[in-house]
Scaffold this motif. Structure first.
Motif, PDB file in Angstrom:
ATOM      1  N   ALA B  73      59.862  87.779 129.896  1.00  0.00           N
ATOM      2  CA  ALA B  73      58.990  88.520 128.810  1.00  0.00           C
ATOM      3  C   ALA B  73      57.254  89.364 129.889  1.00  0.00           C
ATOM      4  CB  ALA B  73      58.863  87.640 127.266  1.00  0.00           C
ATOM      5  N   GLY B  74      57.190  88.597 130.487  1.00  0.00           N
ATOM      6  CA  GLY B  74      56.041  88.458 130.884  1.00  0.00           C
ATOM      7  C   GLY B  74      56.256  89.513 131.998  1.00  0.00           C
ATOM      8  N   HIS B  75      57.439  89.675 133.011  1.00  0.00           N
ATOM      9  CA  HIS B  75      57.519  90.386 133.608  1.00  0.00           C
ATOM     10  C   HIS B  75      57.236  92.035 133.173  1.00  0.00           C
ATOM     11  CE1 HIS B  75      57.565  87.448 136.922  1.00  0.00           C
ATOM     12  NE2 HIS B  75      57.377  88.548 137.546  1.00  0.00           N
ATOM     13  N   ARG B  76      58.278  92.224 131.773  1.00  0.00           N
ATOM     14  CA  ARG B  76      58.486  93.156 130.890  1.00  0.00           C
ATOM     15  C   ARG B  76      57.007  93.655 130.682  1.00  0.00           C
ATOM     16  NH1 ARG B  76      64.063  91.544 128.130  1.00  0.00           N
ATOM     17  NH2 ARG B  76      65.727  91.625 129.842  1.00  0.00           N
ATOM     18  N   ILE B  77      56.248  92.805 129.623  1.00  0.00           N
ATOM     19  CA  ILE B  77      55.316  93.406 129.532  1.00  0.00           C
ATOM     20  C   ILE B  77      53.729  93.761 130.259  1.00  0.00           C
ATOM     21  CG2 ILE B  77      53.760  90.972 128.681  1.00  0.00           C
ATOM     22  CD1 ILE B  77      54.544  93.850 126.641  1.00  0.00           C
ATOM     23  N   GLN B  78      54.061  93.001 131.822  1.00  0.00           N
ATOM     24  CA  GLN B  78      53.356  93.704 132.596  1.00  0.00           C
ATOM     25  C   GLN B  78      53.801  94.590 132.683  1.00  0.00           C
ATOM     26  OE1 GLN B  78      51.145  90.379 133.178  1.00  0.00           O
ATOM     27  NE2 GLN B  78      49.952  91.988 134.876  1.00  0.00           N
ATOM     28  N   GLY B  79      54.776  95.661 132.774  1.00  0.00           N
ATOM     29  CA  GLY B  79      55.173  96.766 133.133  1.00  0.00           C
ATOM     30  C   GLY B  79      54.654  97.596 132.056  1.00  0.00           C
ATOM     31  N   PHE B  80      54.615  96.728 130.886  1.00  0.00           N
ATOM     32  CA  PHE B  80      54.407  97.758 129.575  1.00  0.00           C
ATOM     33  C   PHE B  80      52.603  98.189 130.244  1.00  0.00           C
ATOM     34  CE2 PHE B  80      52.452  98.468 125.485  1.00  0.00           C
ATOM     35  CZ  PHE B  80      53.718  98.483 124.454  1.00  0.00           C
ATOM     36  N   LEU B  81      52.015  97.212 130.247  1.00  0.00           N
ATOM     37  CA  LEU B  81      50.655  96.760 129.922  1.00  0.00           C
ATOM     38  C   LEU B  81      50.054  98.364 131.466  1.00  0.00           C
ATOM     39  CD1 LEU B  81      48.915  93.765 130.117  1.00  0.00           C
ATOM     40  CD2 LEU B  81      49.058  95.206 128.211  1.00  0.00           C
ATOM     41  N   ALA B  82      50.912  98.607 132.706  1.00  0.00           N
ATOM     42  CA  ALA B  82      50.410  99.374 133.590  1.00  0.00           C
ATOM     43  C   ALA B  82      50.726 100.661 133.154  1.00  0.00           C
ATOM     44  CB  ALA B  82      51.561  98.650 134.822  1.00  0.00           C
ATOM     45  N   LYS B  83      51.663 101.450 132.881  1.00  0.00           N
ATOM     46  CA  LYS B  83      52.416 102.196 131.994  1.00  0.00           C
ATOM     47  C   LYS B  83      50.793 102.340 131.236  1.00  0.00           C
ATOM     48  CE  LYS B  83      56.814 102.058 131.947  1.00  0.00           C
ATOM     49  NZ  LYS B  83      57.843 103.608 132.388  1.00  0.00           N
ATOM     50  N   LEU B  84      50.101 101.516 131.197  1.00  0.00           N
ATOM     51  CA  LEU B  84      48.724 101.889 130.151  1.00  0.00           C
ATOM     52  C   LEU B  84      47.643 102.005 130.806  1.00  0.00           C
ATOM     53  CD1 LEU B  84      49.488 100.046 127.190  1.00  0.00           C
ATOM     54  CD2 LEU B  84      49.604 102.397 127.236  1.00  0.00           C
ATOM     55  N   GLY B  85      48.019 102.278 132.238  1.00  0.00           N
ATOM     56  CA  GLY B  85      47.069 101.260 133.455  1.00  0.00           C
ATOM     57  C   GLY B  85      45.769 100.965 133.015  1.00  0.00           C
ATOM     58  N   ILE B  86      46.519  99.303 132.591  1.00  0.00           N
ATOM     59  CA  ILE B  86      45.997  98.247 132.747  1.00  0.00           C
ATOM     60  C   ILE B  86      46.897  97.437 133.737  1.00  0.00           C
ATOM     61  CG2 ILE B  86      45.420  95.981 131.360  1.00  0.00           C
ATOM     62  CD1 ILE B  86      43.579  98.599 130.432  1.00  0.00           C
ATOM     63  N   ASP B  87      45.653  96.833 134.856  1.00  0.00           N
ATOM     64  CA  ASP B  87      46.855  96.070 135.912  1.00  0.00           C
ATOM     65  C   ASP B  87      45.949  94.100 135.431  1.00  0.00           C
ATOM     66  OD1 ASP B  87      47.716  98.021 136.423  1.00  0.00           O
ATOM     67  OD2 ASP B  87      46.068  99.456 137.358  1.00  0.00           O
ATOM     68  N   ARG B  88      44.940  94.317 135.101  1.00  0.00           N
ATOM     69  CA  ARG B  88      44.077  93.462 135.268  1.00  0.00           C
ATOM     70  C   ARG B  88      43.516  92.962 133.571  1.00  0.00           C
ATOM     71  NH1 ARG B  88      38.939  92.524 136.363  1.00  0.00           N
ATOM     72  NH2 ARG B  88      39.180  90.148 136.913  1.00  0.00           N
ATOM     73  N   SER B  89      42.841  93.782 133.131  1.00  0.00           N
ATOM     74  CA  SER B  89      41.961  93.813 131.980  1.00  0.00           C
ATOM     75  C   SER B  89      42.862  93.791 130.376  1.00  0.00           C
ATOM     76  CB  SER B  89      40.714  95.281 132.353  1.00  0.00           C
ATOM     77  OG  SER B  89      40.131  95.545 133.455  1.00  0.00           O
ATOM     78  N   ALA B 222      63.301 101.020 137.941  1.00  0.00           N
ATOM     79  CA  ALA B 222      62.696 100.108 139.526  1.00  0.00           C
ATOM     80  C   ALA B 222      61.343 100.772 138.872  1.00  0.00           C
ATOM     81  CB  ALA B 222      63.182 100.818 140.005  1.00  0.00           C
ATOM     82  N   GLY B 223      60.240  99.256 138.731  1.00  0.00           N
ATOM     83  CA  GLY B 223      58.710  99.602 139.086  1.00  0.00           C
ATOM     84  C   GLY B 223      58.861  99.499 136.977  1.00  0.00           C
ATOM     85  N   ASP B 224      59.573  99.224 136.668  1.00  0.00           N
ATOM     86  CA  ASP B 224      59.323  99.129 134.970  1.00  0.00           C
ATOM     87  C   ASP B 224      59.000  97.851 134.579  1.00  0.00           C
ATOM     88  OD1 ASP B 224      59.491 101.635 134.143  1.00  0.00           O
ATOM     89  OD2 ASP B 224      61.501 100.802 133.333  1.00  0.00           O
ATOM     90  N   LEU B 225      59.220  96.270 136.136  1.00  0.00           N
ATOM     91  CA  LEU B 225      59.241  95.102 135.628  1.00  0.00           C
ATOM     92  C   LEU B 225      57.838  94.755 136.978  1.00  0.00           C
ATOM     93  CD1 LEU B 225      62.916  93.758 135.740  1.00  0.00           C
ATOM     94  CD2 LEU B 225      61.372  94.075 133.730  1.00  0.00           C
ATOM     95  N   VAL B 226      56.917  94.023 136.410  1.00  0.00           N
ATOM     96  CA  VAL B 226      55.843  93.930 137.781  1.00  0.00           C
ATOM     97  C   VAL B 226      55.495  92.707 137.137  1.00  0.00           C
ATOM     98  CG1 VAL B 226      53.103  94.590 137.712  1.00  0.00           C
ATOM     99  CG2 VAL B 226      54.712  96.006 136.573  1.00  0.00           C
TER     100      VAL B 226
END
Lengths: 271, 271
Positions: B73-89, B222-226
């Protein structure tokens, strides 16, 4: 009920030390279980430590709890410190950041300069200009680590009493599963510890609790083993991680054993 | 190579929140795995978070890593946040501090006032007077948790955009091991996520990285999971704890399964 915890490595110099730590090739993977990550310390990093303990290397309990000396060796040394009146004012670091793999793996790296250079940064931080009143090395490798630090120019101004004692799992390491041999080695170790206790006690002028010095008998008795204090483990750590029951084991054989740690909640904590 | 880490809970109000947390009877042991201890959060506690994610409960990976949403679940939601430009915030908290045990265990406690009272202290700390620009609830229970906080007087001054999306392991929970059903449920979930992404993107005016919004297809590509960022886990955590390989499992059956988590280093990280 409040659950105090170890706040960890947010403050300098520990933040930088835990960000920049040696890996391979300083710690070669054929002699160290680097795949499980480094385990740095246990105890006070806020300057309140009166005793510094130098251990050897983390095993399976330490790898999961992410703090050193929480397993059997930890309970024995916690009891040793309690005899000195030291209940919380201690800090512990290991000779090696990673678990030693294979027979003699540690001895081959006892004098590695790069391993010592990083360890000496921790010893500098914990000993130079601090209120530590005594240092205890657990076993030969820890003694070698101490001597290496004493040979550095930075240590010149530090004149803290030091005792090298037998490592707390020496009876298991040297005696194996032979009960008579194990008992004899335990008695030998406790005699060694009894010789160090009065010297350390005299050196420690600020114990947490002033209590009469009770030397060991020829075996561990009730009260000689002490649980790891709650404030030593990370936030949210369950209570059995600080207890005497064995809760982590390496399972399987060979490479599978090296890759696996099984964590089991002790029955007393299950519904 | 430097290894940034999460400094944890040394600063207030988190130090107090992690010292005083609810246990049984607030969390009854027949519905929650309280024996493994609470797992509090993942992400930024220093006020830099722009997105707050509310998850459900920790599973086996989270229990060992002591941070939430690090497994699938964490890898999926990390990818979801990345799509929003949110990498650490970002910052993530769960509806429940402990792993839910048994079917429906969580639903029975969705409206427990004592559970909400503690969780609301975290939401107060993370939302009142902070720079969070959007809140995402993962699944029904997280949505209920959000609504409970919105009903408190303390939340009155906070008008942050909110989206309730399908929980990232909904396909596994609802579809089980039937591949066709799993694929259909995944497509359904990603369609749900695609509806939320543009709304969230508009709400987030300070992304970490400005990147074009790439919606999901009907499956994870590819790239959807972070991977979980290194700075999200405690000091010394090995890199595979942040990776996509399954490294923690509950083994055995019944009570033994409940008591046991087996941790296995993925082969790629072994010598």
């Amino acid at each position: 009920m409040p659950h105090p915890f170890d706040p960890g490595y947010g403050a300098e110099p520990f933040r930088t030390l835990c960000t920049n730590y040696p890996e391979a090739p300083t710690y070669p993977q054929n002699h160290f279980r680097t795949e499980w990550g480094p385990v740095f310390h246990r105890g006070r990093l806020d300057g309140s430590a009166r005793v510094l303990v130098i251990g050897q290397d983390p095993a399976q309990h330490e790898t999961i709890a992410r703090r050193i000396l929480v397993g059997e060796a930890g309970h024995r040394i916690q009891g040793f410190l309690a005899k000195l009146g030291i209940d919380r004012s201690y800090v512990m670091v290991n000779t090696f950041l990673y678990s030693v793999y294979g027979q003699g793996g540690g001895n081959q790296h006892a004098h590695d300069p790069a391993i010592a250079a990083y360890r000496n940064q921790w010893l500098d931080a914990l000993l130079i200009g601090t209120q530590v009143e005594a240092v205890v090395a657990l076993g030969t490798l820890a003694n070698t680590a101490w001597q290496a630090w004493k040979a550095t120019p930075a240590s010149a101004g530090v004149n803290v009493p030091f005792q090298h004692v037998t490592h707390p799992t020496f009876p298991e390491g040297a005696g194996g599963s032979n009960p008579a041999k194990h008992a004899a080695l335990t008695a030998q170790m406790l005699q060694n510890w009894n010789a160090a206790l009065p010297i350390l006690r005299q050196a420690i002028t600020h114990p947490d609790t002033a209590r009469p010095l009770a030397l060991y008998g020829s075996a561990f008795h009730a009260g000689d083993l002490v649980d790891v204090p709650e404030e030593d483990l990370p936030a949210g750590s369950p209570p059995w991680m600080r207890g005497a029951a064995n809760w982590a084991s390496r399972t399987g054989t060979g490479q599978k054993k090296r890759a696996t740690i099984t964590v089991t909640v002790p029955p007393a904590f299950m519904p």
